[in-house]
Write a protein that holds these residues in place. Structure first.
Motif, mmCIF file in Angstrom:
data_model
loop_
_atom_site.group_PDB
_atom_site.id
_atom_site.type_symbol
_atom_site.label_atom_id
_atom_site.label_comp_id
_atom_site.label_asym_id
_atom_site.label_seq_id
_atom_site.Cartn_x
_atom_site.Cartn_y
_atom_site.Cartn_z
ATOM 1 N N LEU A 21 31.218 31.280 48.302
ATOM 2 C CA LEU A 21 30.741 29.976 48.354
ATOM 3 C C LEU A 21 31.022 29.059 47.032
ATOM 4 O O LEU A 21 31.193 28.009 47.012
ATOM 5 N N THR A 22 31.026 29.915 45.983
ATOM 6 C CA THR A 22 31.407 29.286 44.492
ATOM 7 C C THR A 22 32.681 28.870 44.303
ATOM 8 O O THR A 22 33.082 28.164 43.938
ATOM 9 N N TYR A 23 33.677 29.988 44.437
ATOM 10 C CA TYR A 23 34.945 30.013 44.037
ATOM 11 C C TYR A 23 35.979 29.920 45.423
ATOM 12 O O TYR A 23 37.188 29.759 45.141
ATOM 13 N N GLY A 24 35.442 29.913 46.421
ATOM 14 C CA GLY A 24 36.320 29.868 47.668
ATOM 15 C C GLY A 24 37.214 30.800 48.199
ATOM 16 O O GLY A 24 37.983 30.913 49.215
ATOM 17 N N THR A 25 37.026 32.047 47.645
ATOM 18 C CA THR A 25 37.777 33.360 47.808
ATOM 19 C C THR A 25 37.118 34.530 47.769
ATOM 20 O O THR A 25 35.949 34.506 46.875
ATOM 21 N N GLU A 26 37.287 35.575 48.318
ATOM 22 C CA GLU A 26 36.400 36.813 47.995
ATOM 23 C C GLU A 26 37.058 37.506 46.691
ATOM 24 O O GLU A 26 38.253 37.339 46.727
ATOM 25 N N PRO A 27 36.256 38.213 46.141
ATOM 26 C CA PRO A 27 36.652 38.724 44.622
ATOM 27 C C PRO A 27 37.322 39.911 45.037
ATOM 28 O O PRO A 27 37.298 40.888 46.098
ATOM 29 N N MET A 28 38.184 40.393 43.860
ATOM 30 C CA MET A 28 38.907 41.479 43.733
ATOM 31 C C MET A 28 38.015 42.340 42.800
ATOM 32 O O MET A 28 37.624 42.181 41.733
ATOM 33 N N LEU A 38 46.567 48.737 47.603
ATOM 34 C CA LEU A 38 47.455 48.211 48.334
ATOM 35 C C LEU A 38 47.487 46.647 48.156
ATOM 36 O O LEU A 38 48.508 45.965 47.856
ATOM 37 N N ARG A 39 46.435 46.148 47.968
ATOM 38 C CA ARG A 39 46.162 44.665 47.914
ATOM 39 C C ARG A 39 46.690 44.310 46.506
ATOM 40 O O ARG A 39 46.965 43.356 46.225
ATOM 41 N N VAL A 40 46.716 45.082 45.361
ATOM 42 C CA VAL A 40 47.382 44.617 44.203
ATOM 43 C C VAL A 40 48.609 45.155 44.005
ATOM 44 O O VAL A 40 49.261 44.274 43.576
ATOM 45 N N ALA A 41 49.060 45.889 44.902
ATOM 46 C CA ALA A 41 50.504 46.443 44.778
ATOM 47 C C ALA A 41 51.293 45.464 45.488
ATOM 48 O O ALA A 41 52.355 45.099 44.993
ATOM 49 N N ASN A 42 51.040 44.934 46.506
ATOM 50 C CA ASN A 42 51.431 43.699 47.307
ATOM 51 C C ASN A 42 51.361 42.500 46.793
ATOM 52 O O ASN A 42 51.551 41.522 47.622
ATOM 53 N N SER A 47 52.678 33.459 46.646
ATOM 54 C CA SER A 47 51.799 33.214 47.862
ATOM 55 C C SER A 47 50.391 33.320 47.514
ATOM 56 O O SER A 47 49.510 32.808 48.347
ATOM 57 N N ASN A 48 50.026 33.893 46.468
ATOM 58 C CA ASN A 48 48.664 34.083 46.171
ATOM 59 C C ASN A 48 48.092 32.640 45.568
ATOM 60 O O ASN A 48 47.001 32.341 46.012
ATOM 61 N N VAL A 49 48.890 31.934 44.747
ATOM 62 C CA VAL A 49 48.790 30.348 44.541
ATOM 63 C C VAL A 49 48.379 29.630 45.565
ATOM 64 O O VAL A 49 47.554 28.825 45.728
ATOM 65 N N LYS A 50 49.334 29.760 46.444
ATOM 66 C CA LYS A 50 49.195 28.990 47.809
ATOM 67 C C LYS A 50 47.977 29.258 48.619
ATOM 68 O O LYS A 50 47.436 28.304 49.155
ATOM 69 N N ASN A 55 42.328 28.080 50.199
ATOM 70 C CA ASN A 55 40.644 28.438 50.263
ATOM 71 C C ASN A 55 40.002 27.130 49.669
ATOM 72 O O ASN A 55 38.828 26.915 50.078
ATOM 73 N N LEU A 56 40.598 26.792 48.492
ATOM 74 C CA LEU A 56 39.716 25.660 47.855
ATOM 75 C C LEU A 56 39.871 24.484 48.675
ATOM 76 O O LEU A 56 38.703 23.642 48.758
#
Length: 154
Positions: A21-28, A38-42, A47-50, A55-56
Protein backbone atom coordinates in the motif's frame (compact mmCIF):
# COMPACT_ATOMS: atom_id res chain seq x y z
CA UNK A 1 13.81 -8.35 10.55
CA UNK A 2 10.74 -8.03 12.76
CA UNK A 3 9.67 -4.79 11.08
CA UNK A 4 10.23 -6.36 7.68
CA UNK A 5 7.99 -9.30 8.52
CA UNK A 6 5.31 -6.97 9.90
CA UNK A 7 5.34 -4.79 6.81
CA UNK A 8 5.22 -7.71 4.38
CA UNK A 9 2.43 -9.70 6.07
CA UNK A 10 -1.07 -9.17 4.67
CA UNK A 11 -3.52 -7.68 7.19
CA UNK A 12 -6.87 -9.35 7.71
CA UNK A 13 -8.77 -6.07 7.73
CA UNK A 14 -7.22 -4.67 4.52
CA UNK A 15 -6.22 -7.86 2.72
CA UNK A 16 -3.03 -6.08 1.65
CA UNK A 17 0.45 -5.67 3.06
CA UNK A 18 1.47 -2.26 4.42
CA UNK A 19 4.48 -2.37 2.07
CA UNK A 20 2.32 -2.83 -1.04
CA UNK A 21 0.00 0.00 0.00
CA UNK A 22 3.00 2.30 0.44
CA UNK A 23 5.13 1.43 -2.58
CA UNK A 24 2.62 -0.14 -4.96
CA UNK A 25 4.35 -3.49 -5.33
CA UNK A 26 5.22 -6.54 -3.31
CA UNK A 27 8.73 -6.56 -1.88
CA UNK A 28 11.53 -8.88 -2.83
CA UNK A 29 12.57 -10.76 0.26
CA UNK A 30 16.26 -10.65 1.25
CA UNK A 31 16.37 -14.44 1.02
CA UNK A 32 15.28 -14.30 -2.64
CA UNK A 33 18.26 -12.10 -3.52
CA UNK A 34 20.75 -14.20 -1.52
CA UNK A 35 19.64 -17.57 -2.94
CA UNK A 36 19.16 -16.25 -6.48
CA UNK A 37 15.63 -17.57 -7.04
CA UNK A 38 13.77 -17.81 -10.31
CA UNK A 39 12.27 -14.37 -9.75
CA UNK A 40 15.75 -12.82 -9.55
CA UNK A 41 17.26 -14.91 -12.35
CA UNK A 42 14.55 -13.95 -14.88
CA UNK A 43 14.69 -10.25 -14.06
CA UNK A 44 14.50 -8.00 -17.09
CA UNK A 45 15.34 -4.38 -16.26
CA UNK A 46 13.10 -2.87 -18.95
CA UNK A 47 9.99 -4.91 -18.16
CA UNK A 48 10.61 -4.40 -14.45
CA UNK A 49 10.49 -0.59 -14.85
CA UNK A 50 7.35 -0.89 -16.97
CA UNK A 51 5.64 -3.12 -14.37
CA UNK A 52 6.58 -0.75 -11.55
CA UNK A 53 5.03 2.18 -13.42
CA UNK A 54 1.81 0.22 -13.95
CA UNK A 55 1.74 -0.69 -10.25
CA UNK A 56 2.19 2.97 -9.30
CA UNK A 57 -0.65 3.96 -11.64
CA UNK A 58 -3.10 1.61 -9.92
CA UNK A 59 -1.79 2.30 -6.41
CA UNK A 60 -4.47 4.88 -5.53
CA UNK A 61 -7.20 2.51 -6.69
CA UNK A 62 -5.66 -0.26 -4.59
CA UNK A 63 -5.63 2.01 -1.54
CA UNK A 64 -9.29 2.94 -2.00
CA UNK A 65 -10.24 -0.72 -2.34
CA UNK A 66 -8.27 -1.49 0.79
CA UNK A 67 -10.11 1.30 2.65
CA UNK A 68 -13.45 -0.23 1.64
CA UNK A 69 -12.32 -3.65 2.89
CA UNK A 70 -11.15 -2.13 6.16
CA UNK A 71 -14.49 -0.34 6.70
CA UNK A 72 -16.38 -3.58 6.01
CA UNK A 73 -14.13 -5.43 8.48
CA UNK A 74 -14.71 -2.80 11.18
CA UNK A 75 -18.47 -2.96 10.59
CA UNK A 76 -18.46 -6.76 10.89
CA UNK A 77 -16.40 -6.58 14.09
CA UNK A 78 -18.75 -3.97 15.56
CA UNK A 79 -21.80 -6.06 14.68
CA UNK A 80 -20.23 -9.15 16.29
CA UNK A 81 -19.46 -7.21 19.46
CA UNK A 82 -22.88 -5.55 19.68
CA UNK A 83 -24.70 -8.89 19.42
CA UNK A 84 -23.14 -10.01 22.68
CA UNK A 85 -23.44 -6.80 24.68
CA UNK A 86 -26.28 -6.75 27.16
CA UNK A 87 -27.42 -3.21 27.75
CA UNK A 88 -28.20 -2.21 31.31
CA UNK A 89 -30.84 0.42 31.88
CA UNK A 90 -32.25 1.69 35.13
CA UNK A 91 -35.29 3.87 35.71
CA UNK A 92 -35.53 6.83 38.05
CA UNK A 93 -36.53 5.59 41.50
CA UNK A 94 -35.05 2.09 41.15
CA UNK A 95 -32.57 0.82 43.70
CA UNK A 96 -29.08 -0.18 42.61
CA UNK A 97 -25.81 -1.43 44.08
CA UNK A 98 -22.55 0.27 43.14
CA UNK A 99 -19.29 -1.57 42.46
CA UNK A 100 -16.89 -1.00 45.32
CA UNK A 101 -14.01 -1.13 42.84
CA UNK A 102 -15.40 1.92 40.98
CA UNK A 103 -15.96 4.09 44.03
CA UNK A 104 -13.02 2.88 46.14
CA UNK A 105 -15.01 3.81 49.26
CA UNK A 106 -14.05 0.74 51.26
CA UNK A 107 -10.67 -0.96 51.26
CA UNK A 108 -10.56 -3.71 48.72
CA UNK A 109 -8.99 -7.04 49.08
CA UNK A 110 -9.56 -10.60 48.21
CA UNK A 111 -12.30 -11.00 50.80
CA UNK A 112 -13.57 -7.40 50.71
CA UNK A 113 -17.10 -6.49 49.60
CA UNK A 114 -17.67 -6.29 45.87
CA UNK A 115 -20.82 -4.15 45.95
CA UNK A 116 -21.98 -1.32 48.17
CA UNK A 117 -25.32 0.34 48.62
CA UNK A 118 -28.24 0.31 48.04
CA UNK A 119 -28.67 3.64 46.27
CA UNK A 120 -31.66 5.20 44.53
CA UNK A 121 -31.41 6.42 40.91
CA UNK A 122 -32.37 10.11 40.77
CA UNK A 123 -31.54 10.95 37.17
CA UNK A 124 -30.87 8.82 34.07
CA UNK A 125 -29.01 10.13 31.02
CA UNK A 126 -29.31 8.58 27.57
CA UNK A 127 -25.60 7.76 27.51
CA UNK A 128 -25.91 5.24 30.36
CA UNK A 129 -24.81 7.61 33.15
CA UNK A 130 -26.85 7.82 36.34
CA UNK A 131 -27.03 10.16 39.31
CA UNK A 132 -27.53 8.40 42.63
CA UNK A 133 -28.58 9.22 46.16
CA UNK A 134 -28.34 7.32 49.42
CA UNK A 135 -31.36 5.82 51.16
CA UNK A 136 -31.45 8.91 53.41
CA UNK A 137 -31.73 11.20 50.34
CA UNK A 138 -28.15 12.53 50.33
CA UNK A 139 -26.88 12.90 46.71
CA UNK A 140 -23.79 10.95 45.64
CA UNK A 141 -21.26 13.14 43.78
CA UNK A 142 -20.64 12.61 40.04
CA UNK A 143 -22.44 10.34 37.60
CA UNK A 144 -22.04 6.56 37.52
CA UNK A 145 -21.89 4.38 34.44
CA UNK A 146 -24.34 1.49 34.12
CA UNK A 147 -21.44 -0.99 34.03
CA UNK A 148 -20.63 -0.08 37.63
CA UNK A 149 -24.21 -0.61 38.83
CA UNK A 150 -26.52 -3.55 39.24
CA UNK A 151 -30.16 -3.75 40.19
CA UNK A 152 -30.93 -4.22 43.88
CA UNK A 153 -33.89 -6.38 44.85
CA UNK A 154 -35.42 -6.06 48.33
Amino acid sequence: MVLWSYRTTPRKSKKETPFSLTYGTEPMLPMEVAVNTLRVANKDEESNVKDLRINLDILEEKREESGVCQAAYKHATERYYNQRVKEKAFKVGEYVLRKNEASRAQPQGKLGPTWEGPYRVTEANRSGAYLLETMEGRPIPRTWNAWNLKKYFF
